[in-house]
Design a protein around this motif. Sequence first.
Motif, PDB file in Angstrom:
ATOM      1  N   UNK A  42      -1.856   6.796   9.256  1.00  0.00           N
ATOM      2  CA  UNK A  42      -1.915   6.267  10.627  1.00  0.00           C
ATOM      3  C   UNK A  42      -3.093   5.311  10.780  1.00  0.00           C
ATOM      4  N   UNK A  43      -4.195   5.634  10.152  1.00  0.00           N
ATOM      5  CA  UNK A  43      -5.371   4.777  10.247  1.00  0.00           C
ATOM      6  C   UNK A  43      -5.196   3.481   9.469  1.00  0.00           C
ATOM      7  N   UNK A  44      -4.291   3.463   8.492  1.00  0.00           N
ATOM      8  CA  UNK A  44      -3.997   2.257   7.699  1.00  0.00           C
ATOM      9  C   UNK A  44      -2.809   1.467   8.233  1.00  0.00           C
ATOM     10  N   UNK A  45      -2.022   2.087   9.083  1.00  0.00           N
ATOM     11  CA  UNK A  45      -0.753   1.530   9.523  1.00  0.00           C
ATOM     12  C   UNK A  45      -0.914   0.094  10.014  1.00  0.00           C
ATOM     13  N   UNK A  46       0.020  -0.769   9.664  1.00  0.00           N
ATOM     14  CA  UNK A  46       1.317  -0.547   9.023  1.00  0.00           C
ATOM     15  C   UNK A  46       1.298  -0.714   7.507  1.00  0.00           C
ATOM     16  N   UNK A  47       0.136  -0.818   6.893  1.00  0.00           N
ATOM     17  CA  UNK A  47       0.049  -1.043   5.453  1.00  0.00           C
ATOM     18  C   UNK A  47       0.390   0.227   4.679  1.00  0.00           C
ATOM     19  N   UNK A  48       1.397   0.169   3.799  1.00  0.00           N
ATOM     20  CA  UNK A  48       1.724   1.353   3.002  1.00  0.00           C
ATOM     21  C   UNK A  48       0.643   1.612   1.953  1.00  0.00           C
ATOM     22  N   UNK A  87       3.932  -1.645  -2.635  1.00  0.00           N
ATOM     23  CA  UNK A  87       4.663  -0.524  -2.069  1.00  0.00           C
ATOM     24  C   UNK A  87       3.810   0.696  -1.841  1.00  0.00           C
ATOM     25  N   UNK A  88       4.495   1.777  -1.613  1.00  0.00           N
ATOM     26  CA  UNK A  88       3.831   3.044  -1.339  1.00  0.00           C
ATOM     27  C   UNK A  88       4.497   3.717  -0.162  1.00  0.00           C
ATOM     28  N   UNK A  89       3.802   4.675   0.413  1.00  0.00           N
ATOM     29  CA  UNK A  89       4.301   5.397   1.575  1.00  0.00           C
ATOM     30  C   UNK A  89       3.683   4.857   2.851  1.00  0.00           C
ATOM     31  N   UNK A  90       4.480   4.885   3.917  1.00  0.00           N
ATOM     32  CA  UNK A  90       4.006   4.508   5.243  1.00  0.00           C
ATOM     33  C   UNK A  90       4.717   5.359   6.286  1.00  0.00           C
ATOM     34  N   UNK A  91       4.234   5.318   7.481  1.00  0.00           N
ATOM     35  CA  UNK A  91       4.860   6.074   8.568  1.00  0.00           C
ATOM     36  C   UNK A  91       6.220   5.466   8.902  1.00  0.00           C
ATOM     37  N   UNK A  92       7.206   6.305   9.127  1.00  0.00           N
ATOM     38  CA  UNK A  92       8.551   5.835   9.461  1.00  0.00           C
ATOM     39  C   UNK A  92       8.637   5.382  10.912  1.00  0.00           C
ATOM     40  N   UNK A  93       7.718   5.887  11.734  1.00  0.00           N
ATOM     41  CA  UNK A  93       7.670   5.494  13.143  1.00  0.00           C
ATOM     42  C   UNK A  93       6.222   5.574  13.608  1.00  0.00           C
ATOM     43  N   UNK A  94       5.989   5.192  14.807  1.00  0.00           N
ATOM     44  CA  UNK A  94       4.643   5.172  15.356  1.00  0.00           C
ATOM     45  C   UNK A  94       3.980   6.546  15.272  1.00  0.00           C
ATOM     46  N   UNK A  95       2.699   6.550  14.944  1.00  0.00           N
ATOM     47  CA  UNK A  95       1.935   7.805  14.870  1.00  0.00           C
ATOM     48  C   UNK A  95       1.917   8.523  16.214  1.00  0.00           C
ATOM     49  N   UNK A  96       2.114   7.781  17.285  1.00  0.00           N
ATOM     50  CA  UNK A  96       2.115   8.400  18.618  1.00  0.00           C
ATOM     51  C   UNK A  96       3.414   9.149  18.913  1.00  0.00           C
ATOM     52  N   UNK A 122      -3.149  11.139  18.003  1.00  0.00           N
ATOM     53  CA  UNK A 122      -4.233  11.912  18.627  1.00  0.00           C
ATOM     54  C   UNK A 122      -5.219  12.392  17.570  1.00  0.00           C
ATOM     55  N   UNK A 123      -4.699  12.935  16.474  1.00  0.00           N
ATOM     56  CA  UNK A 123      -5.562  13.447  15.418  1.00  0.00           C
ATOM     57  C   UNK A 123      -6.330  12.321  14.726  1.00  0.00           C
ATOM     58  N   UNK A 124      -5.689  11.172  14.577  1.00  0.00           N
ATOM     59  CA  UNK A 124      -6.336  10.047  13.896  1.00  0.00           C
ATOM     60  C   UNK A 124      -7.510   9.494  14.687  1.00  0.00           C
ATOM     61  N   UNK A 125      -7.521   9.689  15.995  1.00  0.00           N
ATOM     62  CA  UNK A 125      -8.623   9.217  16.835  1.00  0.00           C
ATOM     63  C   UNK A 125      -9.862  10.069  16.682  1.00  0.00           C
ATOM     64  N   UNK A 126      -9.646  11.362  16.369  1.00  0.00           N
ATOM     65  CA  UNK A 126     -10.749  12.317  16.327  1.00  0.00           C
ATOM     66  C   UNK A 126     -10.769  12.983  14.949  1.00  0.00           C
ATOM     67  N   UNK A 127     -11.585  12.489  14.018  1.00  0.00           N
ATOM     68  CA  UNK A 127     -11.609  13.080  12.674  1.00  0.00           C
ATOM     69  C   UNK A 127     -11.881  14.576  12.681  1.00  0.00           C
ATOM     70  N   UNK A 128     -12.673  15.077  13.615  1.00  0.00           N
ATOM     71  CA  UNK A 128     -12.981  16.506  13.651  1.00  0.00           C
ATOM     72  C   UNK A 128     -11.792  17.341  14.120  1.00  0.00           C
ATOM     73  N   UNK A 129     -10.725  16.695  14.552  1.00  0.00           N
ATOM     74  CA  UNK A 129      -9.557  17.431  15.046  1.00  0.00           C
ATOM     75  C   UNK A 129      -8.975  18.337  13.974  1.00  0.00           C
ATOM     76  N   UNK A 130      -9.135  17.995  12.702  1.00  0.00           N
ATOM     77  CA  UNK A 130      -8.606  18.846  11.638  1.00  0.00           C
ATOM     78  C   UNK A 130      -9.273  20.217  11.624  1.00  0.00           C
ATOM     79  N   UNK A 131     -10.465  20.321  12.130  1.00  0.00           N
ATOM     80  CA  UNK A 131     -11.155  21.604  12.175  1.00  0.00           C
ATOM     81  C   UNK A 131     -10.341  22.637  12.951  1.00  0.00           C
ATOM     82  N   UNK A 132      -9.569  22.192  13.935  1.00  0.00           N
ATOM     83  CA  UNK A 132      -8.763  23.096  14.740  1.00  0.00           C
ATOM     84  C   UNK A 132      -7.693  23.790  13.927  1.00  0.00           C
ATOM     85  N   UNK A 133      -7.302  23.227  12.794  1.00  0.00           N
ATOM     86  CA  UNK A 133      -6.202  23.769  12.011  1.00  0.00           C
ATOM     87  C   UNK A 133      -6.691  24.552  10.807  1.00  0.00           C
TER      88      UNK A 133
END
Length: 141
Positions: free
Chosen positions: A14-20, A58-67, A129-140
């Motif tokens: 998501x932080x790289x989007x749209x670049x795969x 090439x590579x992987x990318x999001x199929x739709x918007x991260x939102x 939402x998670x991409x905006x707040x790097x610390x959000x992963x702590x919740x999981x």
Amino acid sequence: MKTRYALQALIFLAQRSPTPAPISVIAQGSKAPRKFLEAILLELKTDGVLVSRMGRAGGYGLARSASTITVADVLRCLDGPLALAPCAARNSTRTCPGCEDVRTCAIRPALKAARTAVAEVLENRTIADLAKVPAALEEFS
């Protein structure tokens, strides 16, 4: 760990989007083991969360918007229903092992309430939402 690595990879994309990105770059950027990540990304691609392109750029990318990709989408893709038991899954009439009648089960209402509460949180939290707040992963953790 599977879901955690998936979320970390999706945040990275998501932080790289749209670049795969190739798997090696995603693994490094999301701090996930490459071999394990390959299987995870393939599942996400099969479920329509990711797309892939062959070739040098090439590579992987999001199929739709991260939102529009929710944490619940990722969990359902990798782990199945959010419910703690088959009888508590959305619109399910399946019984659990040892249960004689799903309609009269004394445990089912509590399990359905738990699924609803979990779904409410996870369906309203997106990869964006998670991409905006790097610390959000702590919740999981």
